[in-house]
Design a protein around this motif. Structure first.
Motif, PDB file in Angstrom:
ATOM      1  N   MET A 248       0.838  -1.131  -0.040  1.00 56.74           N
ATOM      2  CA  MET A 248      -0.151   0.055  -0.050  1.00 56.74           C
ATOM      3  C   MET A 248       0.725   1.333   0.004  1.00 56.74           C
ATOM      4  O   MET A 248       0.440   2.252  -0.302  1.00 56.74           O
ATOM      5  N   GLY A 249       2.092   1.231   0.240  1.00 54.74           N
ATOM      6  CA  GLY A 249       3.032   2.190   0.487  1.00 54.74           C
ATOM      7  C   GLY A 249       4.515   1.791   1.034  1.00 54.74           C
ATOM      8  O   GLY A 249       4.626   0.719   1.200  1.00 54.74           O
ATOM      9  N   TYR A 250       5.184   2.756   1.322  1.00 57.68           N
ATOM     10  CA  TYR A 250       6.433   2.511   1.935  1.00 57.68           C
ATOM     11  C   TYR A 250       6.303   3.170   3.450  1.00 57.68           C
ATOM     12  O   TYR A 250       6.120   4.282   3.521  1.00 57.68           O
ATOM     13  N   PHE A 251       6.445   2.049   4.480  1.00 53.38           N
ATOM     14  CA  PHE A 251       6.250   2.551   5.904  1.00 53.38           C
ATOM     15  C   PHE A 251       7.528   2.520   6.583  1.00 53.38           C
ATOM     16  O   PHE A 251       8.437   1.721   6.593  1.00 53.38           O
ATOM     17  N   GLU A 252       7.717   3.802   7.500  1.00 51.87           N
ATOM     18  CA  GLU A 252       8.606   3.663   8.423  1.00 51.87           C
ATOM     19  C   GLU A 252       8.115   4.193   9.685  1.00 51.87           C
ATOM     20  O   GLU A 252       7.039   4.478   9.641  1.00 51.87           O
ATOM     21  N   PHE A 253       8.963   3.998  10.718  1.00 51.24           N
ATOM     22  CA  PHE A 253       8.428   3.988  12.038  1.00 51.24           C
ATOM     23  C   PHE A 253       9.520   4.660  12.958  1.00 51.24           C
ATOM     24  O   PHE A 253      10.502   4.384  12.949  1.00 51.24           O
ATOM     25  N   ILE A 254       8.887   5.733  13.589  1.00 52.55           N
ATOM     26  CA  ILE A 254       9.915   6.622  14.503  1.00 52.55           C
ATOM     27  C   ILE A 254       9.621   6.062  15.745  1.00 52.55           C
ATOM     28  O   ILE A 254       8.730   6.172  16.412  1.00 52.55           O
TER      29      ILE A 254
END
Length: 482
Positions: A248-254
């Motif tokens: 669905m997209g490119y996901f990153e996490f802080i």
């Protein structure tokens, strides 16, 4: 948020996965209908000539929804014409009437948000006699629905049914609304609503009206991007976790502990998150958002095979929300400052304030608690009720367009309320917090309260209540290119 045609294709793929997952837990959903209350909102136009509309309005107006092939697992009671009508009253009336006429076929009842389903129940409380009259006569009242496309669609299945009309009067007119969903739609297996995050406040009310039906939160999505699925949709609301779909997209996490530190936050990708830790979600979408901080805080609860599962914890910085509206602390502060200017000529000022999203009535509304201070004895008289009513109006005028549209067009949010509390109330609030272990040196007045004892303390000190006497101004923005 920017979007492109291909994004609708991607979101349709996610929608197509919902029922195969649900069918594992609740078989036989292809043998009946779904009573879903779905609505569109008014569109506007950008200065460049592009249509601007809410994400669900975009989907419902798309070819994917308008010309969808028949699917026994997604067989709605509501005619498409009723869903696509921007007049919320006509749309709701036709959808409710259709749901009543097909009541024995309904296997699930839902709306996008929990607040939307409660709004539908409130509509039934207010209009059941008119609905019963139309069902008994077999004709749709022109006073309630004048839209030709809706009238034509409903006429295809509306026939006189005095027995159903009598049942509706008997059940709704008894004054007992406990379990009304299963009393009118007896074959309902579950409610399909979002009850995570801010919507969790509606769970007790939904349990009351549904007679304790399970509530399924099937997917996790936002205007910016659709994220993933709940692979255990029949779990308890407080156990809901979503598995993010990486296509669905490119996901990153802080990591949340890093995002508040002095050093720059370091984002990790989907394969590097750790169970038990909380993260702020960052997305890069096919439609053009690049490393966009959505504002959602998620906690990793486990893994489905190698895919991490996330529980929605909260919206970052959001104080108040009734439906799709989101008001943060800075916006509320600016609204209070704007409204308080009306009482300055009376030598009065707002010395402290806090708020709550009041959802014990339908529709819910914002409540703001004000503690006032009078400056000097030579000023004009204390501001009266009319001035404080206008403070409610000014507060609403300062809030965002989503809130104002919900108030004006959708009527899904009730008039804003200001409750004036007696002097010294916020000192008592601080004393209470300190008695529970808060540090006197670090105490800050909470700008939104949800803890029942604090709300009870505030309400016991109220000296006057004031409601907005009229809706705020809202008009869809339409720009000319000439």
């Amino acid at each position: 948020m920017p979007t492109i045609q291909e994004e609708l294709d991607r979101r349709q793929l996610l929608y197509s996965l919902l029922m195969p997952v649900m069918n594992i837990y609740v078989p036989g959903l292809d043998k009946g209908k779904a009573l879903y209350f779905l609505f569109v909102k008014t569109e506007s136009t950008t200065p460049g000539g592009l249509p601007a509309r809410p994400v669900l309005t975009s989907y419902y107006n798309s070819h994917h929804f308008r010309h969808r092939p028949f699917d026994p697992y997604n067989n709605y009671t509501s005619p498409t014409a009723a869903i696509l009508c921007p007049d919320s009253h006509q749309s709701m009336y036709a959808q409710m009437l259709s749901g009543l006429l097909h009541r024995l076929e309904v296997l699930r009842v839902g709306a996008v948000f929990a607040s939307g389903l409660l709004r539908a129940i409130r509509f039934l409380q207010l209009h059941y006699r008119s609905l019963a009259a139309d069902i008994s006569d077999g004709s749709l009242s022109f006073d309630q629905v004048s839209d030709p496309s809706i009238r034509s669609a409903v006429a295809a299945f509306l026939r006189p049914d005095p027995a159903l009309a009598d049942l509706l009067i008997r059940e709704c007119g008894s004054g007992d609304w406990a379990g009304i969903v299963t009393r009118i739609w007896p074959n309902t297996k579950y409610l399909d609503v979002i009850v995570t995050g801010a919507m969790a406040q509606y769970i007790p009310t939904l349990e009351y009206y549904s007679g304790g039906l399970p509530m399924a939160c099937t997917m996790y999505a936002s205007s910016e991007c659709y994220f993933g699925l709940n692979l255990r949709p029949m779990c308890r609301p407080d156990e809901v976790s979503y598995t993010i779909m990486p296509n669905m997209g490119y996901f990153e996490f802080i990591p949340c502990d890093e995002s508040t530190a002095a050093a720059p936050a370091t984002a990790v990708d989907l394969t590097e998150v750790e169970e038990g830790k909380e993260y702020e979600l960052v997305i890069t979408t096919y439609a053009g958002l690049y490393r966009y901080r959505v504002g959602d805080i998620l906690r990793v609860t486990g893994f489905h095979n190698a895919a991490p599962m996330f529980r929605f914890v909260r919206r970052k910085n959001v104080l108040l929300s009734i439906e799709s509206d989101k008001t943060d602390e800075a916006e509320l502060q600016a609204a209070v400052e704007r409204a308080s200017k009306l009482i300055e000529p009376y030598g009065a000022s707002v010395v402290e304030y806090t708020s709550q999203a009041y959802t014990k009535e339908i529709p819910g509304h914002y409540v703001i608690y004000w503690e006032l201070m009078k400056r000097g004895e030579g000023e004009r008289e204390t501001p009266g009720a009319e001035i404080l009513d206008m403070c409610c109006v000014e507060t609403e005028e300062a809030l965002n367009s989503v809130y104002r549209q919900s108030r004006v067009m959708d009527r899904s949010i009730g008039p804003l309320e200001i409750r004036v509390v007696r002097p010294g109330t916020f000192e008592e609030l601080m004393d209470y917090a300190i008695s529970r272990g808060a540090s006197i040196n670090q105490y800050k007045v909470p700008r939104c309260v949800t803890f029942s004892p604090i709300i009870e303390l505030l309400d016991s000190r109220v000296v006057s209540t004031h409601f907005s006497p009229r809706p705020p101004t809202w008009m869809p923005q339409r720009h000319s290119l000439t």
